[in-house]
Enzyme design. Structure first.
Site, mmCIF file in Angstrom:
data_model
loop_
_atom_site.group_PDB
_atom_site.id
_atom_site.type_symbol
_atom_site.label_atom_id
_atom_site.label_comp_id
_atom_site.label_asym_id
_atom_site.label_seq_id
_atom_site.Cartn_x
_atom_site.Cartn_y
_atom_site.Cartn_z
ATOM 1 N N TYR A 188 0.843 -1.203 0.000
ATOM 2 C CA TYR A 188 0.000 0.000 0.000
ATOM 3 C C TYR A 188 0.879 1.254 0.000
ATOM 4 O O TYR A 188 1.396 1.675 1.039
ATOM 5 C CB TYR A 188 -0.949 0.017 1.204
ATOM 6 N N HIS A 194 -0.221 -12.028 0.806
ATOM 7 C CA HIS A 194 -1.227 -11.140 0.195
ATOM 8 C C HIS A 194 -1.841 -11.785 -1.052
ATOM 9 O O HIS A 194 -3.049 -11.715 -1.277
ATOM 10 C CB HIS A 194 -0.526 -9.826 -0.160
ATOM 11 N N SER A 227 -12.914 -5.230 1.721
ATOM 12 C CA SER A 227 -13.870 -4.484 0.874
ATOM 13 C C SER A 227 -15.325 -4.882 1.197
ATOM 14 O O SER A 227 -16.128 -5.127 0.288
ATOM 15 C CB SER A 227 -13.570 -4.674 -0.617
ATOM 16 N N LEU A 231 -17.643 -3.088 2.086
ATOM 17 C CA LEU A 231 -18.553 -2.059 1.576
ATOM 18 C C LEU A 231 -18.457 -1.964 0.046
ATOM 19 O O LEU A 231 -18.826 -0.939 -0.532
ATOM 20 C CB LEU A 231 -18.214 -0.698 2.207
ATOM 21 N N GLY A 232 -17.955 -3.034 -0.574
ATOM 22 C CA GLY A 232 -17.828 -3.014 -2.030
ATOM 23 C C GLY A 232 -16.991 -1.844 -2.503
ATOM 24 O O GLY A 232 -17.308 -1.191 -3.492
ATOM 25 N N GLY A 259 -16.762 0.957 -1.223
ATOM 26 C CA GLY A 259 -17.502 2.210 -1.035
ATOM 27 C C GLY A 259 -18.788 2.271 -1.848
ATOM 28 O O GLY A 259 -19.710 3.013 -1.515
#
Ligand SMILES: NC(=O)c1ccc[n+]([C@@H]2O[C@H](COP(=O)([O-])OP(=O)(O)OC[C@H]3O[C@@H](n4cnc5c(N)ncnc54)[C@H](OP(=O)(O)O)[C@@H]3O)[C@@H](O)[C@H]2O)c1
Length: 338
Positions: A61, A130, A209, A211-212, A214
């Site tokens: 990241y 990962h 993820s 919340l998809g 966002g």
């Protein structure tokens, strides 16, 4: 201690208790456009006050930037937090669409030392692979990770986006404390075999993820129109072109449930993920990502929303109607290898 603190869950046999919702920190440095760093720091503190103890990052990241950003917060709260980071993935800055994946032992050793240094800690609480490099046997990768446990550099091992077969093979080498995979109202492919394998082996699921990215909050409807240049979501098939319009319409049944609970659309999406623990009979600790205090308050409050059987059934029908895959290149997911 306030009554807004979230419940706890255990991460792996003999593992630490963590808040039943973690915090995804990726967006603070990477992928989702510009960040107000002061607000992001305040969000980390607010999350902790609310009982969030699992903080999720990765060396990929922002090429280590996210780990460096989190280091002062971890230093201030070392005994209160569970630090999860990951190795395997490099995203070259000159070509952010490219992914280089490595799972070999010399690479892992180099990666862990670099993460320990950036995080400024002696030990990583939960160290994930990962992504899977199919050229390296999973037993070899997990064997190298287990060495790090024996050496005291890492406490527990996790795997991200593994297939059920890979999880079973890994578990023969060393106990796996968590599988991190995408799981949300829009992304349910792991329910076919990864979730049953995790339940059978007693391995908790850490949905990323939830919340998809966002989209399931209704805060944007079309990534190309609504999000800034450089936002990773502008490359995602679900959030662009005709697919975006099709998928935005799928939020309607979620809005109806939200209205009945006097909750937000995002809270219903999160409540659905939390409730999969009871549906599938395993520990589930989602890690929604946010950089804003008000949103971490909203997201943690979703742990107190209980959906009825009829509501779950209505929401369950959504995933089959989603247009577009969750990655442009599905070999990047476990489903692409099953
Ligand atoms: N293992 C893997 O391969 C992998 C892949 C992706 C992500 N992850 C991890 O999972 C974490 C979470 O996933 P994610 O960040 O991709 O997606 P997510 O949690 O589904 O959604 C995050 C997005 O939703 C927005 N958001 C959060 N709460 C909101 C709310 N209450 N109302 C409106 N918008 C809200 C955030 O914006 P703001 O930040 O501006 O609030 C951000 O843009 C990441 O941070 C990362 O640690 C892991």
């Amino acid at each position: 201690m306030t009554d807004s603190r979230i419940a706890k869950a255990q991460l792996g046999a003999g593992g630490p208790e963590v808040g039943v919702q973690g915090l995804g920190c990726m967006g603070m440095s990477f992928a989702y456009g510009p960040t107000d760093t002061e607000e992001a720091r305040a969000t980390l503190e607010r999350a902790l006050e609310l009982g969030v103890t699992l903080y999720d990052t990765a060396d990929a990241y922002g090429q280590g930037e996210n780990e460096r950003f989190l280091a002062p917060f971890f230093a201030a709260h070392r005994d209160e937090v569970v630090i999860a980071t990951k190795f395997a993935l490099t995203i070259p800055p000159e070509d952010p669409t490219r992914r280089i994946i490595r799972n070999d032992a010399p690479y892992i050793r180099q990666a862990v030392e670099a993460s320990l240094k950036r995080l400024d800690v002696d030990v990583i609480d939960l160290y994930y692979m990962h992504r899977r490099d199919v050229n390296v046997p999973i037993e070899e990768t997990v064997g190298a990770m287990a060495e790090l446990v024996r050496e005291g550099k890492v406490k527990q091992l996790g795997l991200s986006e593994v297939t059920a077969g890979e999880l079973r093979a890994a578990q023969t080498v060393h106990p796996i404390a968590a599988v991190q995979s995408e799981w949300s109202l829009f992304s349910r492919d792991i329910e076919a075999s990864v979730v049953p394998a995790a339940r059978e082996l007693g391995v908790p699921l850490v949905p990323y993820s939830p919340l998809g990215r966002g989209f399931l909050t209704g805060s944007f409807a079309n990534a190309e129109k609504d999000l800034t240049a450089g936002d990773f979501r502008r490359q995602q098939p679900r959030f662009t072109g005709d697919n975006a319009a099709t998928n935005a319409a799928l939020l309607e049944p979620i809005r109806a449930v939200a209205k009945a609970h006097d909750a937000s659309v995002g809270q219903i999406a999160l409540a659905w993920v939390h409730q999969q623990a009871a549906v599938h009979g395993l520990t589930v600790v989602p890690i929604p990502g946010t950089r804003r205090r008000t949103r971490v308050e909203e997201n943690t409050a979703a742990t107190r929303v209980t959906l009825t059987g009829a509501e779950l059934a209505a929401l369950d029908a959504i995933a089959a109607k989603v247009a577009g895959s969750r990655y442009a290149d599905m070999t990047f997911s476990s489903a692409g290898r099953e």
